[in-house]
Each structure stands twice: as C-alpha cells, then as structure tokens.
Design an enzyme around this catalytic site. Structure first.
Site, PDB file in Angstrom:
ATOM      1  N   SER A   1       1.181  -1.276   0.181  1.00  0.00           N
ATOM      2  CA  SER A   1      -0.083  -0.067   0.002  1.00  0.00           C
ATOM      3  C   SER A   1       0.972   1.272   0.006  1.00  0.00           C
ATOM      4  O   SER A   1       1.849   1.374   0.487  1.00  0.00           O
ATOM      5  CB  SER A   1      -0.981   0.046   1.183  1.00  0.00           C
ATOM      6  OG  SER A   1      -1.543   1.199   1.271  1.00  0.00           O
TER       7      SER A   1
ATOM      8  N   TYR B   1      -2.336  -0.365   9.867  1.00  0.00           N
ATOM      9  CA  TYR B   1      -2.659  -0.949   8.551  1.00  0.00           C
ATOM     10  C   TYR B   1      -1.223  -0.705   7.902  1.00  0.00           C
ATOM     11  O   TYR B   1      -0.657  -1.485   7.248  1.00  0.00           O
ATOM     12  CB  TYR B   1      -3.799  -0.271   7.917  1.00  0.00           C
ATOM     13  CG  TYR B   1      -3.940  -0.592   6.364  1.00  0.00           C
ATOM     14  CD1 TYR B   1      -4.216  -1.747   6.168  1.00  0.00           C
ATOM     15  CD2 TYR B   1      -3.754   0.468   5.541  1.00  0.00           C
ATOM     16  CE1 TYR B   1      -4.317  -2.188   4.662  1.00  0.00           C
ATOM     17  CE2 TYR B   1      -3.599   0.163   4.065  1.00  0.00           C
ATOM     18  CZ  TYR B   1      -4.094  -1.168   3.689  1.00  0.00           C
ATOM     19  OH  TYR B   1      -4.258  -1.401   2.476  1.00  0.00           O
TER      20      TYR B   1
END
Length: 350
Positions: A128, A153
C-alpha cells in the site's frame, strides 16, 4: 494454461483482476472469507459475475485457517499466487487492531508457507502507499526508506514486504510487492471516499472533507491497477546482482524480490476530485471541512519509473474519465436517476 490463486477474489481489486485473468484464458481459483467489514451483498454480487465464467472456481476460506490453506495449496498446485486478501482501511485499524494482525500478518504467513511448500513460481502481493507514512519527499519512490508508518494498517503492509523478502532470501521464492495508490472505479469499496461522497450527495447529505480539502491523493483507476498487476505477474523478479549491503536499495535485493508503486503519478487535490464528482452527478455537495484525521497523510504521489522500465506500463486514466465511469456504474447498480446531461454517452457501466 496458467493456474492462478487470487485471494480476496470477492473484493474490489480481486474481482476485477479475476475477470481480466479469465478473459485471457487463465484458470482462476478465487478465495475469500466474505467478512462483513463492508456490505457482504456487494461481495456476493461480484462473485455472481465471476462464477458464471469458464475457468473460475471459488473457495470460502479465511487466510488465518492454516490447515485449510495448507490443504488448498497441496491439492491445487498453483503456478502463480496473487494475494489481495487483507484487512483494509486506515481508520478501522485504530478501532480493531487485532483484525489486522490476524489477516495481514498471520494470514500472510500462511500464504507464504503455502507458496514455499508447493513450488509456486511467483507470489505477487498487495502492499500500500500507506507504507510511506511520515515521508514528505515526493514523489514517493520504492528507493525511499519507509520505516515510519502512521497507522497499524501501514505497519502490517510494511511487515508483509519484510516477510516476503525473507522467504525470497531463504527459499528462493520469487515475490513482488505492489504499493497501490488510492484505487477507485466501478464495483469499488463502500468505505472509500468516492463511494461515500456519491452516496451522500445523492441523498442530499453533507460530506466530511478532511484536511479542509487540501488533501492530495494519487487516485488510480481500477483498470490501470489491474493492468499493472497482470504485467508484473508475468514478470518474475530476478536477483539484483548489483545490490550492495552497504548501500541497500529497498526496492530490490540479491534475492528474487521486487517492489513497485502502481499509481497515477499525478496527485489531485481532494476539492478538485469532489468538483469532478459534482459535475458528473449534476449536484453540489454540502461540505463539512475538518482537520486531518489521525493516521492520514496529507499527500500521496507515486514514482512509477520502475514500473515503466520493467513492464512498459504507466497508469494514465484521468479522474474525469474514471469518476464518470464509477458514477455510471453506481447509478446502474443502485438504480439511481441523475440528469442525463451529467454523464457523457461514452461513460462505461462495468
């Protein structure tokens, strides 16, 4: 025929990728746990689109279930694995951190072990743009250090890159990590800004605009993401023989390991993004201007030079085209009527 395992096949990117692989004749085995992080009915509708296609089969499994994952790898013998299953969402990681440890760390370990023991030729996995965290030098490069995540995350995605490298080094397993930059488009995730904004504007409800609208994101259309994944999947990473431990390149290794950014290489200010959406809907948004949220970053901007050099592809879909296609899909899927003048005749519903 290439046999590909796509985890997260009922998810936004996994659904589109599976369609693309099937269209070129690959055999696709889809895996998903169909959790309720967002509307399960949308995930099931995506699966309906896939299950009618030749070459597709589906397994409802959770990555954390090591015994079932091991059995799947032993029975199926995949050529390629594309791991897109993960607990997503920066903000949700502040509320439910254990979900990220289970899915993104424990689950990813099970995928790595499955690949290792079954002779998978190439593992491609979703990272990501969030891994860039507190970095401020732009555009973000895979050569940059990414040791300062600002959400759990992001930390789990950085951990995935480290874990994959370890398996590449120890077991000569070719692995490629893909740092996605703000993916949007038809069949998108309901927790993402474009979906939330569209739903609220059509309902004549206010939208929350963080960082007072000065947020910039490298919005990347789903078709560009899928094109990048497919090209990278077909390009098995080789060891970088020029790699030096005294000046380590974070994007490559002496092991068969590579990291790529897949982004539009063109950050867009959030207020402009909203303006384009308003034009497509033929409606104005009422905006709640709010400060930057905990865990968010003010800008994302992808350096895609490695992607261009290695696989000959650069994402290029402008937001004017991508948002219009999303709105056309949204209105068709949810049976919403908007002024005809809002969408061009070229808007695709897919």
């Amino acid at each position: 025929m290439v046999k590909v395992l796509v985890t997260g096949a009922a998810g936004f990117i996994g659904f589109h990728l599976s369609q693309r692989l099937l269209s070129r004749g690959d055999e696709v085995v889809g895996l998903d746990n169909l959790n309720d992080y967002y509307d399960v009915s949308l995930k099931k509708e995506r699966l309906v689109q896939l299950e009618g296609k030749s070459g597709f089969s589906f397994h409802k499994l959770d990555l954390v279930d090591n015994a079932s994952i091991s059995q799947l790898f032993a029975e199926q013998r995949f050529d390629i694995v594309v791991n897109l299953a993960a607990q997503a969402g920066v903000r949700y990681s502040l509320k439910n951190p254990h979900a990220y440890i289970d899915s993104n760390l424990v689950g990813f370990t099970n995928i790595l072990e499955g690949c290792r023991h079954s002779g998978v030729k190439h593992l491609v996995f979703a990272s990501s743009s969030s891994v860039y965290g507190a970095n401020t030098k732009t555009p973000f490069s895979v050569r940059d250090n990414v040791d300062h995540p600002v959400s759990l995350y992001a930390a789990t995605k950085k951990a995935n890159e480290l874990m994959a490298h370890t398996y590449s080094h120890l077991y000569n397993l070719p692995t490629t990590g893909l740092r996605f930059f703000t993916v949007y488009g038809p069949w998108g995730r309901p927790d993402m800004a474009l979906f939330l904004f569209t739903k609220a504007i059509l309902a004549k409800q206010p939208i929350d605009v963080f960082n007072y609208g000065k947020m910039q994101r490298d919005f990347t259309y789903i078709d560009d993401i899928v094109e990048g994944i497919v090209r990278v999947t077909d390009t098995i990473p080789q060891a970088n023989t020029a790699w030096l431990g005294d000046a380590p390149d974070p994007g490559t290794s002496k092991a068969p390991y590579k990291i790529y950014n897949i982004g539009n290489n063109q950050p867009v200010e959030l207020m402009h993004f909203i303006e384009v959406l308003e034009n497509c809907l033929g409606m104005k948004a009422e905006k709640n201007l709010l400060p930057l949220q905990l865990g968010d970053v003010p800008i994302t901007y992808a350096d895609v030079d490695d992607l261009i050099r290695d696989v000959g592809f650069k994402p290029s879909t402008p937001i004017e085209v991508g948002i219009e296609r999303f709105v056309a899909w949204y209105c068709s899927y949810y049976r919403v009527q908007i002024p005809l003048r809002s969408l061009s005749l070229g808007a695709q519903i897919s």
